[in-house]
Design a protein around this motif. Structure first.
Motif, short mmCIF file in Angstrom:
data_model
loop_
_atom_site.label_atom_id
_atom_site.label_comp_id
_atom_site.label_asym_id
_atom_site.label_seq_id
_atom_site.Cartn_x
_atom_site.Cartn_y
_atom_site.Cartn_z
N VAL A 239 -11.12 1.05 3.71
CA VAL A 239 -10.04 0.81 2.76
C VAL A 239 -9.02 -0.11 3.42
CG1 VAL A 239 -8.21 1.84 1.38
CG2 VAL A 239 -10.38 3.05 1.66
N THR A 240 -8.66 -1.17 2.72
CA THR A 240 -7.71 -2.15 3.23
C THR A 240 -6.60 -2.35 2.22
OG1 THR A 240 -9.53 -3.30 4.35
CG2 THR A 240 -7.44 -4.47 4.17
N VAL A 241 -5.37 -2.11 2.64
CA VAL A 241 -4.21 -2.37 1.79
C VAL A 241 -3.94 -3.87 1.79
CG1 VAL A 241 -1.74 -1.97 1.46
CG2 VAL A 241 -3.22 -0.10 2.19
N GLN A 242 -3.88 -4.46 0.61
CA GLN A 242 -3.72 -5.90 0.49
C GLN A 242 -2.29 -6.32 0.14
OE1 GLN A 242 -6.92 -6.64 -2.40
NE2 GLN A 242 -8.12 -7.52 -0.74
N ARG A 243 -1.61 -5.51 -0.66
CA ARG A 243 -0.27 -5.91 -1.07
C ARG A 243 0.52 -4.70 -1.57
NH1 ARG A 243 1.46 -9.95 -6.08
NH2 ARG A 243 3.66 -10.17 -5.51
N MET A 244 1.82 -4.74 -1.35
CA MET A 244 2.73 -3.72 -1.89
C MET A 244 3.87 -4.45 -2.58
SD MET A 244 2.88 -0.93 1.23
CE MET A 244 3.79 -2.04 2.29
N ARG A 245 4.25 -3.94 -3.75
CA ARG A 245 5.34 -4.58 -4.48
C ARG A 245 6.08 -3.54 -5.32
NH1 ARG A 245 0.82 -5.80 -7.67
NH2 ARG A 245 1.10 -5.39 -9.91
N MET A 246 7.32 -3.84 -5.65
CA MET A 246 8.13 -2.97 -6.50
C MET A 246 8.16 -3.53 -7.92
SD MET A 246 9.22 -0.45 -4.64
CE MET A 246 10.42 0.21 -5.82
N GLU A 247 8.11 -2.63 -8.89
CA GLU A 247 8.29 -2.98 -10.29
C GLU A 247 9.45 -2.14 -10.81
OE1 GLU A 247 4.71 -2.56 -12.50
OE2 GLU A 247 3.77 -4.34 -11.61
N GLY A 248 10.63 -2.68 -10.69
CA GLY A 248 11.82 -1.92 -11.03
C GLY A 248 12.31 -1.14 -9.82
N LEU A 249 13.20 -0.17 -10.07
CA LEU A 249 13.79 0.59 -8.99
C LEU A 249 12.95 1.78 -8.57
CD1 LEU A 249 17.53 0.61 -10.16
CD2 LEU A 249 16.46 -0.87 -8.45
N ALA B 192 9.38 2.26 -9.45
CA ALA B 192 7.93 2.09 -9.58
C ALA B 192 7.43 1.16 -8.48
CB ALA B 192 7.57 1.52 -10.95
N ALA B 193 6.40 1.60 -7.78
CA ALA B 193 5.78 0.82 -6.71
C ALA B 193 4.30 0.67 -6.99
CB ALA B 193 5.99 1.47 -5.35
N VAL B 194 3.76 -0.52 -6.71
CA VAL B 194 2.34 -0.81 -6.92
C VAL B 194 1.73 -1.20 -5.58
CG1 VAL B 194 0.66 -2.22 -8.14
CG2 VAL B 194 2.78 -1.55 -9.28
N ILE B 195 0.66 -0.52 -5.21
CA ILE B 195 -0.06 -0.82 -3.97
C ILE B 195 -1.46 -1.29 -4.36
CG2 ILE B 195 -0.93 0.10 -1.80
CD1 ILE B 195 1.28 2.12 -1.81
N SER B 196 -1.80 -2.50 -3.99
CA SER B 196 -3.12 -3.07 -4.26
C SER B 196 -3.99 -2.88 -3.01
CB SER B 196 -3.02 -4.55 -4.62
OG SER B 196 -2.19 -4.73 -5.75
N PHE C 149 2.84 4.09 -8.53
CA PHE C 149 3.56 5.33 -8.23
C PHE C 149 4.95 5.28 -8.86
CE2 PHE C 149 0.60 4.57 -4.76
CZ PHE C 149 -0.03 5.80 -4.62
N GLN C 150 5.28 6.32 -9.60
CA GLN C 150 6.63 6.51 -10.10
C GLN C 150 7.34 7.46 -9.14
OE1 GLN C 150 8.17 5.02 -12.63
NE2 GLN C 150 6.38 3.89 -13.37
N LEU C 151 8.45 7.00 -8.55
CA LEU C 151 9.12 7.77 -7.51
C LEU C 151 10.55 8.13 -7.90
CD1 LEU C 151 7.56 5.07 -5.88
CD2 LEU C 151 7.72 6.82 -4.13
N ASN C 152 11.00 9.25 -7.37
CA ASN C 152 12.39 9.65 -7.53
C ASN C 152 13.23 8.82 -6.55
OD1 ASN C 152 14.91 11.22 -6.87
ND2 ASN C 152 14.05 12.57 -8.42
N LEU D 251 16.19 9.20 -5.42
CA LEU D 251 17.01 9.94 -4.46
C LEU D 251 16.17 10.52 -3.33
CD1 LEU D 251 19.49 11.79 -6.85
CD2 LEU D 251 19.86 9.68 -5.56
N THR D 252 15.06 11.17 -3.70
CA THR D 252 14.24 11.83 -2.69
C THR D 252 13.07 10.97 -2.22
OG1 THR D 252 12.83 12.87 -4.38
CG2 THR D 252 14.83 14.05 -3.70
N GLY D 253 12.66 9.97 -3.03
CA GLY D 253 11.51 9.16 -2.68
C GLY D 253 10.18 9.83 -2.95
N ARG D 254 10.16 11.00 -3.58
CA ARG D 254 8.91 11.71 -3.82
C ARG D 254 8.24 11.22 -5.10
NH1 ARG D 254 10.13 18.00 -3.02
NH2 ARG D 254 7.85 18.09 -2.77
N VAL D 255 6.91 11.26 -5.11
CA VAL D 255 6.12 10.72 -6.21
C VAL D 255 6.11 11.71 -7.36
CG1 VAL D 255 3.84 9.91 -6.91
CG2 VAL D 255 4.69 9.41 -4.61
N GLU D 256 6.41 11.22 -8.58
CA GLU D 256 6.39 12.04 -9.78
C GLU D 256 5.14 11.80 -10.61
OE1 GLU D 256 10.03 11.01 -11.68
OE2 GLU D 256 11.26 12.26 -10.36
N SER D 257 4.56 10.60 -10.54
CA SER D 257 3.30 10.32 -11.23
C SER D 257 2.54 9.26 -10.44
CB SER D 257 3.53 9.85 -12.67
OG SER D 257 4.15 8.58 -12.69
#
Length: 297
Positions: free
Chosen positions: A151-161, A163-167, A188-191, A193-199
């Motif tokens: 498994v190789t992580v190719q890219r990480m980006r934010m979509e809004g405050l 939501a994060a997308v990892i390709s 990933f939809q994150l909180n 304040l805490t940074g924890r994943v909600e979905s």
């Protein structure tokens, strides 16, 4: 006053007034020396006070060490650096750290870090969907089914405050002979304040696989998801019956006036609900029968 200037003043006083009340020397002459260059003064000071040179060297080394240690703290151990690390987090520091830790978990598919998720996290990824952090302990499709997985992580980006997308890219072999090359986008939809994943949502792209490999991978994932769903239902039914039995267990209380007497109190909530549902069913059957009789007439 520099060291050279102080030396000049002292020698002039000796020449003019003598030492210890003795007359001055008649032939004592002194000519003002040109000022020393900056580097010469520094070298003279270092020769007179060698500890200052050591202290400066130690201070510079400590500063470089602190800078290198801070740069190492920003790195993630075991994370492949072949992807383009242009990730800039526009959210909170907790979200940024969580996204980088999620990238590490994706690249090491044998485990998931529970502290990164909320208790009622929701997952959806094609054939598999579930709710609850406990089921991430069985969310190990790659480790359980893919041979020679990489498994190789190719890219990480934010979509809004939040939501994060990892390709990332999955390479390996299924059914021992078919090579696969799968591209995945994990959202990933994150909180904030805490940074924890909600979905958590995965999108699988099999366009780089051969048709036989894509078909085998799809069948393998569907069978794995069916088995996991069966385990989910067993766990849910077990929890339901446990809660039902705990509600039906009678409560025994003692008589405060006589310790030899006890009272058994039963929870009749379930029985009342069954009775109410039975009455409603009878009314419905009676109404339905009247309706059918009216149609026949």
């Amino acid at each position: 006053m520099t060291f050279a200037a102080a030396l000049l003043v002292s020698e002039n006083l000796i020449c003019q007034h003598g030492v210890g009340g003795q007359p001055r020397l008649p032939r004592c002459t002194f000519s003002r020396a040109p000022p020393l260059p900056a580097h010469s003064s520094a070298s003279l000071l270092q020769r007179l006070h060698p500890s200052s040179r050591q202290q400066g060297t130690c201070t510079q080394a400590t500063r470089l060490q602190d800078q290198s240690s801070s740069s190492r703290e920003q790195e993630i151990e075991g994370l492949d650096k072949n992807y383009c690390d242009d990730f800039v987090c526009s959210s909170s520091p907790a979200v940024e750290q969580a996204v980088r830790s999620l990238a590490q978990d994706i690249q090491q598919p044998k485990r998931w870090s529970r502290q990164l998720f909320v208790e009622d996290v929701q997952y959806k990824g094609g054939w598999r969907s579930f709710k609850g952090i406990d089921r991430y302990s069985r969310h190990l499709f790659i480790a359980d089914n893919i041979d020679k997985a990489k498994v190789t992580v190719q890219r990480m980006r934010m979509e809004g405050l939040g939501a994060a997308v990892i390709s990332w890219r999955l390479q390996g072999r299924v059914v021992k002979v078919l090579d696969i090359d799968v591209r995945v986008e994990s959202t990933f939809q994150l909180n904030m304040l805490t940074g924890r994943v909600e979905s958590h949502t995965d999108e699988w792209d099999l366009s780089q696989c051969s048709p036989p490999a894509a078909a085998a991978f799809t069948a393998l994932r569907a069978g794995w998801a069916f088995r996991q769903k069966t385990i989910d239902l067993q766990e849910d039914s077990g929890k339901f019956f446990d809660s039902f039995q705990s509600k039906q267990a009678p409560q025994i209380t003692g008589d405060p006036t006589d310790p030899r007497k006890f009272f058994i109190e039963e929870d009749n909530t379930f029985k009342d609900a069954v009775l109410f549902a039975s009455v409603l069913a009878l009314f419905w059957l009676f109404y339905k029968a009247q309706f059918l009789i009216a149609e026949i007439k």
